[in-house]
Motif scaffolding. Structure first.
Motif, PDB file in Angstrom:
ATOM      1  N   ALA A 111      25.853 -30.603  17.607  1.00 27.86           N
ATOM      2  CA  ALA A 111      25.352 -29.234  17.441  1.00 27.86           C
ATOM      3  C   ALA A 111      23.832 -29.217  17.359  1.00 27.86           C
ATOM      4  O   ALA A 111      23.196 -28.208  17.656  1.00 27.86           O
ATOM      5  CB  ALA A 111      25.955 -28.614  16.181  1.00 27.86           C
ATOM      6  N   THR A 112      23.242 -30.346  16.968  1.00 28.49           N
ATOM      7  CA  THR A 112      21.785 -30.439  16.806  1.00 28.49           C
ATOM      8  C   THR A 112      21.062 -30.871  18.087  1.00 28.49           C
ATOM      9  O   THR A 112      19.846 -30.998  18.090  1.00 28.49           O
ATOM     10  CB  THR A 112      21.477 -31.450  15.688  1.00 28.49           C
ATOM     11  OG1 THR A 112      22.302 -32.600  15.915  1.00 28.49           O
ATOM     12  CG2 THR A 112      21.784 -30.873  14.318  1.00 28.49           C
ATOM     13  N   SER A 113      21.818 -31.129  19.160  1.00 32.30           N
ATOM     14  CA  SER A 113      21.190 -31.538  20.434  1.00 32.30           C
ATOM     15  C   SER A 113      20.555 -30.322  21.108  1.00 32.30           C
ATOM     16  O   SER A 113      20.725 -29.177  20.653  1.00 32.30           O
ATOM     17  CB  SER A 113      22.257 -32.130  21.360  1.00 32.30           C
ATOM     18  OG  SER A 113      23.177 -31.115  21.747  1.00 32.30           O
ATOM     19  N   ALA A 114      19.869 -30.560  22.211  1.00 29.59           N
ATOM     20  CA  ALA A 114      19.280 -29.439  22.964  1.00 29.59           C
ATOM     21  C   ALA A 114      20.370 -28.453  23.380  1.00 29.59           C
ATOM     22  O   ALA A 114      20.240 -27.243  23.185  1.00 29.59           O
ATOM     23  CB  ALA A 114      18.543 -29.984  24.190  1.00 29.59           C
ATOM     24  N   LEU A 140      23.420 -23.397  22.936  1.00 30.43           N
ATOM     25  CA  LEU A 140      24.705 -22.702  22.791  1.00 30.43           C
ATOM     26  C   LEU A 140      24.729 -21.834  21.531  1.00 30.43           C
ATOM     27  O   LEU A 140      25.361 -20.773  21.515  1.00 30.43           O
ATOM     28  CB  LEU A 140      25.861 -23.712  22.758  1.00 30.43           C
ATOM     29  CG  LEU A 140      26.192 -24.345  24.110  1.00 30.43           C
ATOM     30  CD1 LEU A 140      27.176 -25.495  23.943  1.00 30.43           C
ATOM     31  CD2 LEU A 140      26.762 -23.294  25.067  1.00 30.43           C
ATOM     32  N   ALA A 141      24.046 -22.307  20.467  1.00 29.82           N
ATOM     33  CA  ALA A 141      23.999 -21.507  19.238  1.00 29.82           C
ATOM     34  C   ALA A 141      23.208 -20.219  19.492  1.00 29.82           C
ATOM     35  O   ALA A 141      23.570 -19.149  19.002  1.00 29.82           O
ATOM     36  CB  ALA A 141      23.360 -22.322  18.115  1.00 29.82           C
ATOM     37  N   GLY A 142      22.141 -20.309  20.293  1.00 34.87           N
ATOM     38  CA  GLY A 142      21.299 -19.145  20.568  1.00 34.87           C
ATOM     39  C   GLY A 142      21.908 -18.210  21.598  1.00 34.87           C
ATOM     40  O   GLY A 142      21.707 -16.991  21.548  1.00 34.87           O
ATOM     41  N   ALA A 149      30.828 -44.426  17.179  1.00 36.36           N
ATOM     42  CA  ALA A 149      29.512 -45.036  16.953  1.00 36.36           C
ATOM     43  C   ALA A 149      28.402 -44.149  17.531  1.00 36.36           C
ATOM     44  O   ALA A 149      27.366 -43.926  16.892  1.00 36.36           O
ATOM     45  CB  ALA A 149      29.463 -46.430  17.573  1.00 36.36           C
ATOM     46  N   ALA A 150      28.646 -43.618  18.723  1.00 37.29           N
ATOM     47  CA  ALA A 150      27.635 -42.737  19.354  1.00 37.29           C
ATOM     48  C   ALA A 150      27.439 -41.479  18.514  1.00 37.29           C
ATOM     49  O   ALA A 150      26.308 -41.021  18.317  1.00 37.29           O
ATOM     50  CB  ALA A 150      28.070 -42.374  20.767  1.00 37.29           C
ATOM     51  N   ALA A 151      28.558 -40.942  18.010  1.00 36.97           N
ATOM     52  CA  ALA A 151      28.461 -39.724  17.194  1.00 36.97           C
ATOM     53  C   ALA A 151      27.723 -40.012  15.889  1.00 36.97           C
ATOM     54  O   ALA A 151      26.942 -39.185  15.409  1.00 36.97           O
ATOM     55  CB  ALA A 151      29.850 -39.169  16.913  1.00 36.97           C
ATOM     56  N   LEU A 152      27.967 -41.211  15.314  1.00 42.58           N
ATOM     57  CA  LEU A 152      27.306 -41.571  14.055  1.00 42.58           C
ATOM     58  C   LEU A 152      25.819 -41.857  14.260  1.00 42.58           C
ATOM     59  O   LEU A 152      25.009 -41.641  13.350  1.00 42.58           O
ATOM     60  CB  LEU A 152      27.980 -42.806  13.430  1.00 42.58           C
ATOM     61  CG  LEU A 152      29.392 -42.590  12.887  1.00 42.58           C
ATOM     62  CD1 LEU A 152      30.012 -43.924  12.486  1.00 42.58           C
ATOM     63  CD2 LEU A 152      29.384 -41.638  11.690  1.00 42.58           C
ATOM     64  N   THR A 153      25.475 -42.343  15.432  1.00 41.42           N
ATOM     65  CA  THR A 153      24.062 -42.634  15.716  1.00 41.42           C
ATOM     66  C   THR A 153      23.240 -41.345  15.644  1.00 41.42           C
ATOM     67  O   THR A 153      22.157 -41.317  15.075  1.00 41.42           O
ATOM     68  CB  THR A 153      23.904 -43.284  17.112  1.00 41.42           C
ATOM     69  OG1 THR A 153      24.712 -44.465  17.138  1.00 41.42           O
ATOM     70  CG2 THR A 153      22.456 -43.638  17.415  1.00 41.42           C
ATOM     71  N   GLY A 154      23.821 -40.253  16.164  1.00 33.34           N
ATOM     72  CA  GLY A 154      23.203 -38.931  16.016  1.00 33.34           C
ATOM     73  C   GLY A 154      21.821 -38.822  16.644  1.00 33.34           C
ATOM     74  O   GLY A 154      21.459 -39.592  17.539  1.00 33.34           O
ATOM     75  N   ARG A 155      21.069 -37.824  16.192  1.00 36.17           N
ATOM     76  CA  ARG A 155      19.688 -37.560  16.627  1.00 36.17           C
ATOM     77  C   ARG A 155      19.575 -37.290  18.123  1.00 36.17           C
ATOM     78  O   ARG A 155      18.495 -37.432  18.705  1.00 36.17           O
ATOM     79  CB  ARG A 155      18.759 -38.711  16.215  1.00 36.17           C
ATOM     80  CG  ARG A 155      18.745 -38.924  14.711  1.00 36.17           C
ATOM     81  CD  ARG A 155      17.747 -39.961  14.273  1.00 36.17           C
ATOM     82  NE  ARG A 155      16.379 -39.554  14.565  1.00 36.17           N
ATOM     83  CZ  ARG A 155      15.299 -40.277  14.263  1.00 36.17           C
ATOM     84  NH1 ARG A 155      15.434 -41.445  13.650  1.00 36.17           N
ATOM     85  NH2 ARG A 155      14.100 -39.848  14.546  1.00 36.17           N
ATOM     86  N   GLN A 156      20.689 -36.908  18.767  1.00 36.30           N
ATOM     87  CA  GLN A 156      20.691 -36.697  20.219  1.00 36.30           C
ATOM     88  C   GLN A 156      19.631 -35.668  20.633  1.00 36.30           C
ATOM     89  O   GLN A 156      19.527 -34.621  20.005  1.00 36.30           O
ATOM     90  CB  GLN A 156      22.075 -36.215  20.663  1.00 36.30           C
ATOM     91  CG  GLN A 156      22.261 -36.186  22.160  1.00 36.30           C
ATOM     92  CD  GLN A 156      23.649 -35.718  22.534  1.00 36.30           C
ATOM     93  OE1 GLN A 156      24.052 -34.639  22.176  1.00 36.30           O
ATOM     94  NE2 GLN A 156      24.381 -36.550  23.250  1.00 36.30           N
ATOM     95  N   SER A 157      18.891 -35.999  21.653  1.00 32.75           N
ATOM     96  CA  SER A 157      17.835 -35.174  22.267  1.00 32.75           C
ATOM     97  C   SER A 157      16.522 -35.188  21.483  1.00 32.75           C
ATOM     98  O   SER A 157      15.548 -34.556  21.913  1.00 32.75           O
ATOM     99  CB  SER A 157      18.263 -33.714  22.509  1.00 32.75           C
ATOM    100  OG  SER A 157      19.530 -33.639  23.081  1.00 32.75           O
ATOM    101  N   GLU A 158      16.476 -35.885  20.334  1.00 37.18           N
ATOM    102  CA  GLU A 158      15.173 -36.052  19.655  1.00 37.18           C
ATOM    103  C   GLU A 158      14.358 -37.096  20.423  1.00 37.18           C
ATOM    104  O   GLU A 158      14.924 -37.960  21.106  1.00 37.18           O
ATOM    105  CB  GLU A 158      15.371 -36.575  18.225  1.00 37.18           C
ATOM    106  CG  GLU A 158      15.914 -35.542  17.256  1.00 37.18           C
ATOM    107  CD  GLU A 158      16.052 -36.116  15.840  1.00 37.18           C
ATOM    108  OE1 GLU A 158      15.300 -37.046  15.480  1.00 37.18           O
ATOM    109  OE2 GLU A 158      16.934 -35.647  15.123  1.00 37.18           O
ATOM    110  N   VAL A 159      13.055 -37.039  20.289  1.00 43.38           N
ATOM    111  CA  VAL A 159      12.203 -38.042  20.929  1.00 43.38           C
ATOM    112  C   VAL A 159      12.418 -39.385  20.221  1.00 43.38           C
ATOM    113  O   VAL A 159      12.434 -39.449  18.983  1.00 43.38           O
ATOM    114  CB  VAL A 159      10.717 -37.624  20.870  1.00 43.38           C
ATOM    115  CG1 VAL A 159       9.820 -38.745  21.381  1.00 43.38           C
ATOM    116  CG2 VAL A 159      10.509 -36.354  21.686  1.00 43.38           C
ATOM    117  N   PRO A 211      28.777 -35.349  10.854  1.00 45.34           N
ATOM    118  CA  PRO A 211      28.729 -33.900  10.603  1.00 45.34           C
ATOM    119  C   PRO A 211      28.219 -33.050  11.756  1.00 45.34           C
ATOM    120  O   PRO A 211      28.605 -31.889  11.877  1.00 45.34           O
ATOM    121  CB  PRO A 211      27.802 -33.763   9.389  1.00 45.34           C
ATOM    122  CG  PRO A 211      27.392 -35.130   8.984  1.00 45.34           C
ATOM    123  CD  PRO A 211      27.941 -36.124   9.946  1.00 45.34           C
ATOM    124  N   THR A 212      27.364 -33.609  12.614  1.00 48.96           N
ATOM    125  CA  THR A 212      26.842 -32.760  13.695  1.00 48.96           C
ATOM    126  C   THR A 212      27.760 -32.755  14.925  1.00 48.96           C
ATOM    127  O   THR A 212      27.594 -31.928  15.818  1.00 48.96           O
ATOM    128  CB  THR A 212      25.430 -33.215  14.136  1.00 48.96           C
ATOM    129  OG1 THR A 212      25.508 -34.570  14.606  1.00 48.96           O
ATOM    130  CG2 THR A 212      24.438 -33.128  12.984  1.00 48.96           C
TER     131      THR A 212
END
Ligand code: FMN
Length: 224
Positions: A90-93, A98-100, A144-154, A181-182
């Motif tokens: 949900a925190t990715s680009a 989609l939230a907006g 593991a990918a979901a736990l890594t998180g921070r998707q789309s951050e620099v 959680p995200t």
């Protein structure tokens, strides 16, 4: 080191490529079901059986706050009476887009059978329970990918990712129920679905389903 490809060589390769030059299936629109889900499932299973690699990989197009389109590839997680399901952070680009503006389009292309499917509609984020269940049936790598998180951050460096990913793989192995959680399951509720069958003579067959206000579907042929 990357080998430089100059424009003439690039164009030579590009222009030698062909499309729709192998035997392709037909599409008798007179036989098409009254609603698109049944046809999507039929075409999907047919593409997989025909050897189409990764037929569940689809483009997801969204729009940002300034009206600028964006697109990326995602995996289809299901297609049922609620719509077309996928999952991401949900925190990715795309999550922020989609939230907006909860409208999106999906595109499938299955070159082995010369078929394309396009789906448009509004998108709903599923709740925490369903989002968690989405991961529960998937691989350790997916967790593991979901736990890594921070998707789309620099990302600061590849070493930073390697450390975070190694820790996430370890946690995914030790704690298969670990919360991410995200991670969010989304469902696109279709209002338009188009089925395209490519044809060598360019008499491509296009059948569009449009949903009426009462929920029934209009079917119409489109010029290719
Ligand atoms: C074959 C393939 C499958 C992918 N599946 C997903 C997926 O299911 N969920 C996801 O979040 N990203 C998936 N990705 C990565 C996305 O394409 C994209 O890089 C990522 O979600 C970040 O997109 P965003 O910055 O627009 O939010 C996949 C990429 C490829 C090439």
């Amino acid at each position: 080191m990357t080998r430089e490809i100059r424009a003439p060589q690039f164009r030579e390769v590009l222009h030698a490529l062909r499309v729709w030059d192998s035997p392709l299936p037909g599409f008798d629109t007179g036989d098409a079901p009254g609603e698109p889900l049944a046809l999507f499932r039929e075409w999907f299973v047919h593409a997989a059986a025909a050897g189409q690699p990764e037929p569940h990989a689809m483009s997801l197009a969204t729009v940002d706050g300034e009206g600028r389109p964006d697109v990326r590839v995602l995996l289809l997680h299901d297609a049922d009476e609620r719509g077309w399901h996928f999952a991401s952070h949900a925190t990715s680009a795309k999550g922020a887009q989609l939230a907006g503006r909860p409208q999106a389009a999906l595109g499938f292309y299955w070159p082995s059978v010369g078929r394309q499917v396009r789906v448009r509609g509004s998108v709903t984020a599923c709740g925490a329970e369903e989002s968690r269940a989405d991961l529960a049936v998937r691989s350790r790598g997916a967790l593991a990918a979901a736990l890594t998180g921070r998707q789309s951050e620099v990302l600061g460096s590849v070493e930073e990712l390697a450390r975070a990913s190694a820790a996430a793989w370890e946690r995914a192995g030790a704690e298969p129920q670990a919360p991410a959680p995200t991670w969010t399951r989304y469902v696109l509720d279709p209002v338009e679905v188009e089925f395209f069958q490519g044809d060598a003579a360019r008499r491509h067959v296009r059948l569009r389903y449009r949903r009426r206000a009462n929920g029934s579907w209009v079917r119409e042929l489109l010029w290719p």
